[in-house]
Design a protein around this motif. Structure first.
Motif, PDB file in Angstrom:
ATOM      1  N   UNK A   1      38.399  17.335  20.674  1.00  0.00           N
ATOM      2  CA  UNK A   1      38.645  16.109  19.899  1.00  0.00           C
ATOM      3  C   UNK A   1      40.003  15.501  20.252  1.00  0.00           C
ATOM      4  N   UNK A   2      40.229  14.301  19.775  1.00  0.00           N
ATOM      5  CA  UNK A   2      41.535  13.674  19.928  1.00  0.00           C
ATOM      6  C   UNK A   2      42.531  14.361  18.999  1.00  0.00           C
ATOM      7  N   UNK A   3      43.814  14.270  19.371  1.00  0.00           N
ATOM      8  CA  UNK A   3      44.854  14.879  18.533  1.00  0.00           C
ATOM      9  C   UNK A   3      44.764  14.385  17.087  1.00  0.00           C
ATOM     10  N   UNK A   4      44.484  13.128  16.922  1.00  0.00           N
ATOM     11  CA  UNK A   4      44.417  12.590  15.562  1.00  0.00           C
ATOM     12  C   UNK A   4      43.275  13.228  14.774  1.00  0.00           C
ATOM     13  N   UNK A   5      42.211  13.551  15.493  1.00  0.00           N
ATOM     14  CA  UNK A   5      41.074  14.164  14.814  1.00  0.00           C
ATOM     15  C   UNK A   5      41.349  15.635  14.496  1.00  0.00           C
ATOM     16  N   UNK A   6      42.327  16.216  15.214  1.00  0.00           N
ATOM     17  CA  UNK A   6      42.680  17.623  14.965  1.00  0.00           C
ATOM     18  C   UNK A   6      43.722  17.765  13.855  1.00  0.00           C
TER      19      UNK A   6
ATOM     20  N   UNK B   1      40.859   1.102  26.511  1.00  0.00           N
ATOM     21  CA  UNK B   1      41.676   1.579  25.398  1.00  0.00           C
ATOM     22  C   UNK B   1      42.580   2.685  25.912  1.00  0.00           C
ATOM     23  N   UNK B   2      43.850   2.376  26.107  1.00  0.00           N
ATOM     24  CA  UNK B   2      44.761   3.389  26.640  1.00  0.00           C
ATOM     25  C   UNK B   2      45.666   3.968  25.550  1.00  0.00           C
ATOM     26  N   UNK B   3      45.546   3.481  24.328  1.00  0.00           N
ATOM     27  CA  UNK B   3      46.300   4.081  23.223  1.00  0.00           C
ATOM     28  C   UNK B   3      45.343   4.357  22.066  1.00  0.00           C
ATOM     29  N   UNK B   4      45.793   5.230  21.180  1.00  0.00           N
ATOM     30  CA  UNK B   4      45.007   5.557  19.988  1.00  0.00           C
ATOM     31  C   UNK B   4      44.730   4.300  19.174  1.00  0.00           C
ATOM     32  N   UNK B   5      45.771   3.461  19.063  1.00  0.00           N
ATOM     33  CA  UNK B   5      45.616   2.248  18.274  1.00  0.00           C
ATOM     34  C   UNK B   5      44.553   1.331  18.876  1.00  0.00           C
ATOM     35  N   UNK B   6      44.620   1.188  20.236  1.00  0.00           N
ATOM     36  CA  UNK B   6      43.638   0.328  20.904  1.00  0.00           C
ATOM     37  C   UNK B   6      42.237   0.917  20.758  1.00  0.00           C
ATOM     38  N   UNK B   7      42.139   2.253  20.840  1.00  0.00           N
ATOM     39  CA  UNK B   7      40.843   2.925  20.699  1.00  0.00           C
ATOM     40  C   UNK B   7      40.265   2.639  19.308  1.00  0.00           C
ATOM     41  N   UNK B   8      41.136   2.729  18.299  1.00  0.00           N
ATOM     42  CA  UNK B   8      40.642   2.481  16.935  1.00  0.00           C
ATOM     43  C   UNK B   8      40.175   1.043  16.769  1.00  0.00           C
ATOM     44  N   UNK B   9      40.964   0.133  17.324  1.00  0.00           N
ATOM     45  CA  UNK B   9      40.659  -1.283  17.140  1.00  0.00           C
ATOM     46  C   UNK B   9      39.401  -1.676  17.928  1.00  0.00           C
TER      47      UNK B   9
ATOM     48  N   UNK C   1      37.160   0.356  19.861  1.00  0.00           N
ATOM     49  CA  UNK C   1      35.971   1.204  19.932  1.00  0.00           C
ATOM     50  C   UNK C   1      35.466   1.558  18.532  1.00  0.00           C
ATOM     51  N   UNK C   2      36.401   1.968  17.669  1.00  0.00           N
ATOM     52  CA  UNK C   2      35.961   2.359  16.329  1.00  0.00           C
ATOM     53  C   UNK C   2      35.869   1.152  15.387  1.00  0.00           C
ATOM     54  N   UNK C   3      36.445   0.051  15.826  1.00  0.00           N
ATOM     55  CA  UNK C   3      36.403  -1.149  14.999  1.00  0.00           C
ATOM     56  C   UNK C   3      37.210  -1.018  13.714  1.00  0.00           C
ATOM     57  N   UNK C   4      38.227  -0.151  13.731  1.00  0.00           N
ATOM     58  CA  UNK C   4      38.998   0.088  12.498  1.00  0.00           C
ATOM     59  C   UNK C   4      40.242  -0.807  12.457  1.00  0.00           C
TER      60      UNK C   4
END
Ligand SMILES: Cc1ncc(COP(=O)(O)O)c(C=O)c1O
Lengths: 528, 362
Positions: A32-37, A515-523, A525-528
């Motif tokens: 998992x991602x660090x944030x998920x851990x 998405x090269x950052x966690x923030x970009x991934x959330x925005x 891919x996850x739509x958060x």
């Protein structure tokens, strides 16, 4: 080395005991991602409570607008969990220290000696701050100043700046200097064209265009070399400069490079040499000797510093006397007793990055050059060219592969091959061959811009690899090519023993999805 | 063997010369048959290279004897066509000549090549002298002279043969705005690289980004009051669209200030238009093959090109299209030797906004 094949999937069963190919199977961790851990409250380091209450005792001069209203969103993990996470990720990778990394032609993936890491991470380097008083950073300024001098000697140029953060930044700095030079002479309105060649690295055209020049691209002549007649047709009173890579990204050395420079000079333009491919010519030929006015190096290619995953690398610009006033500022000056940063340079094109260069990489490059000396540098070039031509001979024996342009001639330090014939015969594409190679513990990558050669593969073995390494790499390619002819499906569905099977390239190329950052991934891919 | 009507439709903007009605219309529009003349040019080149013409067997009158006579070759007639000639004559003449010759030199276009293939298949080496409108097949010399040169090389011996594609234009994809050709079969041709034209690749619709750049560059260069003539092709059509005009993909079209003033122009009216004021001509090479002038755009005649002037001839192509040429030069065959010589050398190709390439032309 063992000869038995690994039996993992049905496709593997068909490989057979061919050349002595290494058994390889990559780890797969579903990590998992660090944030998920993250577990709330978990900590890596427990900072002791202050013995006296600090409330109000520490002045906080930060303006209100810059103060956080809530604590930062950080993952909460123990040290062991962080370590394990990164070890697992590293096992899912084919890093430069793990595989025979000759498959990233144009990147000069050489070995970065570990002693240089120790220098760069020494507290005397790692704990410096760019805003420290000059008198307290004399040592590192001395290293920078000496490295500039060495690169001036290697290129033959009069002065070098180490400020750029990568090769393209150095090219941009050079183009900015060209622009400033003609602006000073009142010729900028008239000289608005920059000439380059199709196999010069595309950053040359891109930087020229970014700086406002019109770009003229020359195509190869009938023999596959940069076309001198085309250059003569292109130069004129509008010519500001020639931006040219040599050897080009095909590994072809321009045999008429002096005539190219002379032709541009006669038209009143400047000649700017992209020496990022210097690994095969170190100590053999120099930019200034061919008459160039400017040049640049990629320290993260030729001088062994890490590429830094897209940054920061380190670039160097070298210029002749006439262009010294335009160098990026500050420059590092030495008056015989002390080093200082000179920011008072009215002609300068300004800063191309904050402060001064990527210092840890400058320390690594300095250490690398010091460990080799002048003769060692020349030997690097000789071995790199020898390795490349050895590998080229072996690769060209493989069915379905060719080396287009200047066919039958040798290359310097890399070769842009083509699998066009194999693709025509089998329907298997170059990209799929590179992926199948991953099942044997190596790979090659799509560093072939611009896509002019069909079904390209660019290999650059550098001086770091042994004959046995190159034999193994060629044997892997030969085996994959054989499979393409005998069992194309096994190649088309590869990799079979890797962590990731296929990456959807288009998601990496589209700004809407990368998405090269966690923030970009959330925005994104996850739509958060 | 000459197909006397090949190419008749091209100068009249008719995209082909098949059928008596089309030929009559072409003649009415002022078109003049040039196939014989071009065949004679090939024979003249052959004679120049060999110091004489080897014995020629041919068909009577416009189907070959006229050309052989004009080139000063000694010939024997082995087939008598009807009047007017028809595709059946091409097939019959090919069947009559094939068993008797070392090389069947034919003058025509894609349609003629398909007739030759139907009649004699791979039983004899053939070579096309390009005179047709559509020449997407790989059996033609890049020009009549190049065909003569290749024939001479073959007569001197030592030239291997290879299979070359005979193509059929896919009318359906033309209507959809994509020029692509369908493989019809193979003929055996002497393998003289560069002299024989490459098969046209089905150039897919160009990526809009670069075409918009090309359009912006044209808009910056061509004053809105000047005439902009756009040759056929999907690149030029996309450029027209980016400039605001919807034009047919196969024809030659004229724009002024972003509006189409005339579409699908034949040679004569086009030349008249070009002479009437400042005119620019923008052409794009045929994908994969490299023909800039003289294939598929014969309506842009030497008269039109001279009226516009060399400085107002704009060559446009995406970098991908240039790349697909694999290093082969651009080719011109305007039918005017002197103009071809003037155009040879290097040309600036507009590849985007503020971006050009310098590319060889032969
Ligand atoms: C020849 C050449 N020039 C310039 C560059 C650009 O350097 P960078 O990627 O550091 O911006 C490269 C990159 O590999 C290169 O190979």
């Amino acid at each position: 080395m063992r000869t038995a094949p690994v039996s993992v999937t049905p496709a593997d069963a068909k490989i057979g005991p061919k050349p002595p190919l290494r058994r390889f199977h990559q780890a797969r961790w579903d990590e998992p991602l660090l944030f998920e851990l993250s577990t709330p409250g978990e900590r890596g380091v427990l900072v002791p409570e202050p013995e006296v209450p600090l409330d109000g005792a520490v002045p906080n001069e930060l303006p209100d607008a810059l103060r956080r209203t809530a604590p930062p969103a950080l993952p909460e993990l123990s040290q062991l969990h962080v370590l394990r996470h990164y070890l697992r990720l590293s096992q899912e990778n084919l890093g430069a220290d793990l595989n025979i990394d000759v498959g990233q032609g144009t990147c000069t993936m050489k070995y970065s000696p570990k002693i240089n890491e120790q220098f760069a991470r020494d507290h005397r380097v790692a704990e410096l701050h760019p805003l420290q008083d000059e008198r307290t950073v004399q040592g590192v300024l001395e290293i920078v100043h000496r490295l500039e001098g060495m690169l001036a000697e290697i290129s033959g140029m009069d002065r070098v700046s180490l400020q750029p953060g990568a090769g393209s930044a150095a090219i941009y700095a050079n183009v900015a200097m060209i622009r400033a030079y003609f602006a000073d002479r009142g010729e900028l309105d008239q000289r608005d064209e920059v000439i380059t060649t199709i196999f010069s690295h595309p950053s040359n055209a891109a930087c020229a265009k970014t700086a406002g020049f019109k770009v003229i691209t020359l195509y190869p002549d009938a023999d596959g070399y940069p076309d001198l007649e085309a250059l003569k047709a292109a130069v004129g009173p509008r010519t500001a400069a020639l931006l040219i890579t040599n050897p080009e990204d095909t590994g072809i050395f321009n045999p008429r490079i002096e005539e190219f420079v002379r032709t541009v000079h006669e038209a009143g333009g400047l000649a700017c040499y992209d020496q990022a491919n210097a690994n095969g010519i170190l100590g053999i030929t120099r930019a200034r000797d061919a008459g160039f006015d400017l040049c640049h190096f990629n320290l993260h290619k030729t001088f062994s510093t890490p590429h830094g995953c897209g940054g920061p690398g380190a670039g160097a610009c070298g210029v002749s006397e006439a262009l010294v006033p335009y160098l990026p500022r500050p420059t590092v000056e030495f008056d015989g007793t002390a080093y200082r940063l000179d920011d008072d340079r009215p002609g300068s094109v300004g800063k191309v990055r904050p402060f001064y260069g990527v210092v840890p990489n400058l320390v690594r490059a300095y250490a690398w050059i010091m460990s080799l000396g002048a003769e060692g540098l020349r030997e690097v070039a000789e071995v790199a060219a020898l390795n490349n031509n050895y590998l080229m001979k072996k690769v060209l024996e493989i069915r379905g592969v060719s080396a287009p342009y200047a066919e039958g001639r040798r290359r310097v330090e890399q070769v842009r091959y083509s699998w066009a014939e194999l693709a025509e015969d089998t329907g298997v594409h170059s990209e799929e061959i590179g992926l199948r190679a991953a099942d044997f513990g190596t790979h090659y990558w799509t560093s072939h811009h611009p896509y002019v050669v069909p079904e390209p593969m660019t290999l650059e073995p550098t001086e770091s690899y042994s004959k046995a390494d190159l034999d193994e790499y060629a044997a892997i390619l030969a085996e994959v090519a054989r499979e393409a002819y005998d069992d194309a499906e096994a190649v088309r569905t590869a990799p079979h023993r890797s962590t990731v099977h296929r990456v959807r390239e288009e998601t990496l190329e589209d700004p809407a999805t990368w998405a090269v950052t966690w923030r970009a991934y959330r925005r994104k891919i996850l739509g958060a | 063997m000459v197909n006397p009507v090949a190419g008749l439709g091209g100068r009249a903007g008719l995209k082909g010369s098949d059928g008596a009605a089309v030929q009559a219309r072409a003649r009415a529009l002022g078109a003049r048959p040039r196939a014989s003349e071009r065949a004679a040019l090939a024979l003249a080149e052959l004679r120049a290279r060999l110091g004489g013409v080897p014995p020629v067997l041919t068909a009577a009158g416009p189907m070959g004897a006229d050309a052989a006579g004009a080139a000063g070759a000694a010939f024997e007639v082995r087939y008598e066509p009807g009047d007017p000639t028809a595709p059946a004559d091409t097939r019959a003449a090919a069947r009559a000549l094939a068993p008797l010759v070392d090389l069947l030199l034919f003058a025509g276009g894609d349609g003629t090549a398909r007739d030759v293939l139907d009649a004699v298949g791979a039983s004899v080496p053939v070579l096309g002298v390009p005179t047709g409108v559509k020449m997407h097949s790989a059996v033609f010399g890049v020009s009549p002279r190049a065909a003569g040169e290749a024939a001479a090389a073959m007569a001197s011996g030592g030239v291997p043969l290879r299979d070359a594609e005979v193509m059929d234009l896919d009318e359906e994809s033309v209507r959809q705005g994509r020029v692509s050709a369908r493989l019809y079969g193979h003929l055996r041709v002497p393998d003289v690289p560069v002299r024989i034209q490459q098969r046209k690749t089905g150039s897919s619709a160009p990526s809009p980004g670069s075409v918009e750049g090309i359009a912006a560059e044209l808009a910056a260069r061509v004053p809105p009051s000047d005439l902009l003539v756009l040759g056929p092709g999907s690149t030029t059509r996309a450029v027209a669209a980016a400039l605001g005009a919807d034009v047919p993909v196969m024809g030659v079209n004229a724009l002024r200030g972003g509006t189409a003033v005339a579409t699908d122009l034949p040679a004569e009216p086009l030349a008249a238009l070009a002479r009437s004021g400042p005119a620019w001509v923008a052409v794009t090479p045929i994908g994969g093959q490299g023909f800039l002038l003289g294939r598929g755009n014969q309506q842009i005649s030497p008269e039109t090109l001279r009226a516009a002037g060399r400085d107002r001839l704009l060559v446009v192509a995406t970098e991908a299209k240039l790349a697909a040429l694999g290093g082969r030069p651009l080719l011109v065959d305007t039918g005017d030797d002197e103009l071809d010589r003037e155009l040879a050398g290097h040309v600036r190709v507009i590849t985007g906004r503020s971006r050009t390439a310098v590319y060889p032309v032969r």
